[in-house]
Scaffold this active site. Sequence first.
Site, PDB file in Angstrom:
ATOM      1  N   SER A 239       4.515  42.275  17.450  1.00 19.15           N
ATOM      2  CA  SER A 239       3.716  42.289  18.763  1.00 19.15           C
ATOM      3  C   SER A 239       4.628  42.960  19.651  1.00 19.15           C
ATOM      4  CB  SER A 239       3.412  40.843  19.269  1.00 19.15           C
ATOM      5  OG  SER A 239       2.374  40.977  20.553  1.00 19.15           O
TER       6      SER A 239
ATOM      7  N   ASP B 254      -3.213  41.318  16.312  1.00 14.47           N
ATOM      8  CA  ASP B 254      -1.651  40.869  16.555  1.00 14.47           C
ATOM      9  C   ASP B 254      -0.916  40.196  15.220  1.00 14.47           C
ATOM     10  OD1 ASP B 254       0.652  39.580  17.604  1.00 14.47           O
ATOM     11  OD2 ASP B 254       0.037  39.859  19.448  1.00 14.47           O
TER      12      ASP B 254
END
Length: 350
Positions: free
Chosen positions: A50, A195
């Site tokens: 991320s 993610d």
Amino acid sequence: MKRILSIDGGGIRGIIPGMLLLSMEQRLQEKTGNPEAHLSEYFDFFAGTSTGGILTAILLCPHPDDATKPRFYAKEALDIYLKYGPAIFSTTRWRRFLSKFGFLTELYDAKILESILDKYFGDVKLSELLKPAIMTAYNIELRKNHIFRQQKAISHGDTRDFYIKDVCRATAAAPTFFSVAEIFSIAGTRFPLLDGGVFAHNPALSGLLEMLKTYDTFKIDDVHILSLGTGAAKNVYNYEDFKKKWAISIGPALVDIMTSSSSESNDFFLRQLFRSVKKSRQYTRIEPANVSSISQAMDDASPGNIQKLVSLADNVISDYDEVLNKVVDDLIIDKKQHKDNSMWNFLRRD
């Protein structure tokens, strides 16, 4: 010693590892007497999830005039939060209202993030990053982890190569905050990704396994991991409140619980692993122990909270001053003695 730099996810809290990276790079420059020294030159392997994946990509992005040199310094990596954070996490009241009641699946317009990533990376490919690296994501249709491997992009060509701006968009597609990333390999294969924090908020363990594969070994005796966290949020959630809320409204809380538990588990496993071979000091985890001074929301990019994050990161740097100096000194020694015998090095030669 083979050295891994691992950076957690955490949204705007990426300011914390961003400032740690800047501090280390400045120390490297001072101690070596080389003002052009880049942090990326001193680690063998990189892992990011991320916001940590974005930082990793910026550190390893090649210069357009010399593909063997880094384009950005750590200061420019930090700037993606200080300069662009408020824009990335900006939304209208109307959009916030619709999202609260489930009329939108995501709170923020991903086009803003995509335009900023394009400014940083343009058409740079995963295969062109300066060092072996992984960034994590999750394929929602195949229901499996997806790890972007720089080495595989080199060895397998366009079928496993991606534009790095798309890699960053995918690894940062946090549920409820941004829409699912629909990206394509250079060869045109479609990947619907979330993610990577859904399984590896702290990607250090994934990085270790990939690096061992890269160096074709199972030994960790000569491996050091520097793992940078974004702060362990310890929000308490009430059972009755969860029962009464709309499912969509508890999404951010579920993301918080999921990512925190993932990070803590990986940290625990790594500590046990290195302790088992009597090499505890070769796993270094740096993150603030107390985040009560900041908003713990991953998307609070208000000017006030950004200033609090900067202050908290500065305090972490002070608390870990001796540790950071030791890491930097060891990096300098290792670089002088270093001989790269990884599989990645042979792929590069080919």
